[in-house]
Write an enzyme that holds these catalytic residues in place. Structure first.
Site, mmCIF file in Angstrom:
data_model
loop_
_atom_site.group_PDB
_atom_site.id
_atom_site.type_symbol
_atom_site.label_atom_id
_atom_site.label_comp_id
_atom_site.label_asym_id
_atom_site.label_seq_id
_atom_site.Cartn_x
_atom_site.Cartn_y
_atom_site.Cartn_z
ATOM 1 N N GLU A 141 0.837 -1.200 0.000
ATOM 2 C CA GLU A 141 0.000 0.000 0.000
ATOM 3 C C GLU A 141 0.876 1.255 0.000
ATOM 4 O O GLU A 141 2.074 1.188 0.238
ATOM 5 C CB GLU A 141 -0.914 0.043 1.240
ATOM 6 C CG GLU A 141 -2.158 -0.819 1.142
ATOM 7 C CD GLU A 141 -3.258 -0.183 0.299
ATOM 8 O OE1 GLU A 141 -3.019 0.889 -0.313
ATOM 9 O OE2 GLU A 141 -4.352 -0.755 0.231
ATOM 10 N N ASN A 163 -10.481 5.173 1.583
ATOM 11 C CA ASN A 163 -9.421 4.958 0.609
ATOM 12 C C ASN A 163 -9.256 6.189 -0.276
ATOM 13 O O ASN A 163 -10.162 7.022 -0.413
ATOM 14 C CB ASN A 163 -9.734 3.756 -0.291
ATOM 15 C CG ASN A 163 -9.040 2.494 0.182
ATOM 16 O OD1 ASN A 163 -7.851 2.511 0.506
ATOM 17 N ND2 ASN A 163 -9.775 1.398 0.241
ATOM 18 N N ASP A 180 -9.487 1.716 -4.924
ATOM 19 C CA ASP A 180 -8.611 1.684 -3.752
ATOM 20 C C ASP A 180 -7.787 2.973 -3.750
ATOM 21 O O ASP A 180 -8.332 4.053 -3.798
ATOM 22 C CB ASP A 180 -7.749 0.423 -3.805
ATOM 23 C CG ASP A 180 -7.208 0.000 -2.446
ATOM 24 O OD1 ASP A 180 -6.991 0.863 -1.574
ATOM 25 O OD2 ASP A 180 -6.969 -1.207 -2.244
#
Length: 292
Positions: A17, A147, A197
């Site tokens: 991430e 997100n 995302d």
């Protein structure tokens, strides 16, 4: 244009991430949320380094003091990227122990914006703003999975997604006050099973996002029209960020084992990818302005 997609390192993240380019150090950072690690590397893949953290980490941004501000399961921490020493500054989700902090970005006034993930059946997560004086503010609520916070280059629009609701929102943003207004749906119309995302905005005011479980990333106009889609050799891509000395490399993170969908991860799952040849540049990400 001739687009090339290559894994930058051999690191395989359980849940990669938060790619973050540091133009001062010319180094790319990203996190392994469940592996509890911050990784960093040069844009050519050399000088790979790692910093272990004490809890699951949703994201990180850079501090003007050369440290990281990390959104973690246990709150917002300032982390020394050399020693790994950590100082917790806030724990806004402590009253809701099932929740965790997730994605974050910094605006051009040096404030950190981050959201949380609801750990139960109720959408009780929130969107927060941390100011340079370390004051904490709640900007929105009723969220399932926070997100993709990011800002248009003219500082007029803030984007934010709730992956649980399959929704991306745009807000009018006032950079002087740090306030939001006029929340509306940003109609990206992703395909079923391809929730949005992590996200960023390029220098041409186009919105980029990772369509997790869709094996692809996409570029959208400010009106929400998809104009480019790129397939990635990993089933679950998680976030995007421009970097490199000329801000013309698009970095994409992925997860090794998809969390909630029965899809085959693929041999390059969990890797960090570098996409070149786009002919598009990003905008340098600001750093958190804390001097406290």
């Amino acid at each position: 244009m001739t687009i090339r997609i290559e894994p930058l390192t051999d690191v395989e993240c359980v849940l990669g991430e938060s790619p973050m380019w540091d133009p001062d150090a010319e180094r790319l950072y990203w996190v392994d949320s469940f592996g509890r690690m911050i990784h960093h590397v040069r844009p050519d893949g050399s000088e790979l380094g790692h910093v272990r953290v004490s809890a699951n980490i949703g994201s990180m941004v850079l501090d003007t003091d050369g440290k990281a501000m990390a959104a973690m399961k246990t709150g917002i921490h300032r982390i020394d990227l050399d020693s790994g020493e950590s100082e917790r500054l806030h724990h806004p989700e402590k009253p809701r122990p099932a929740n965790t902090l997730n994605d974050s970005k910094v605006d051009r006034a040096g404030r950190m914006w981050f959201g949380s993930i609801a750990g139960g059946d109720h959408a009780d997560a929130s969107l927060y703003r941390l100011d340079p004086d370390l004051s904490l503010h709640v900007l929105d609520g009723g969220i399932g999975i926070s997100n993709g916070p990011c800002f248009a280059p003219d500082d007029a629009t803030f984007y934010f997604s709730d992956s649980a609701a399959e929704a991306v929102y745009a807000y009018d943003f006032d950079v002087a006050s740090g306030s939001l207004s006029n929340k509306r749906e940003f109609r990206t119309a992703p395909a079923a099973g391809a929730s949005v995302d992590g996200a960023t905005v390029d220098a041409e005011d186009h919105y980029w996002c990772a369509h997790v479980y869709g094996s692809r990333i996409a570029r959208y106009t400010p009106e929400g029209t998809r104009v480019l889609e790129i397939a990635l050799p990993a089933a679950a891509v998680t976030s995007v960020m421009f970097g490199g000395p000329d801000l013309d490399i698009l970095y994409v993170t992925s997860m090794k084992k998809p969390l909630s969908r029965p899809v085959a991860p693929g041999p390059l799952a969990g890797r960090l990818f570098a996409i070149t040849g786009l002919g598009i540049t990003g905008v340098a990400e600001p750093k958190f302005g804390c001097r406290g």
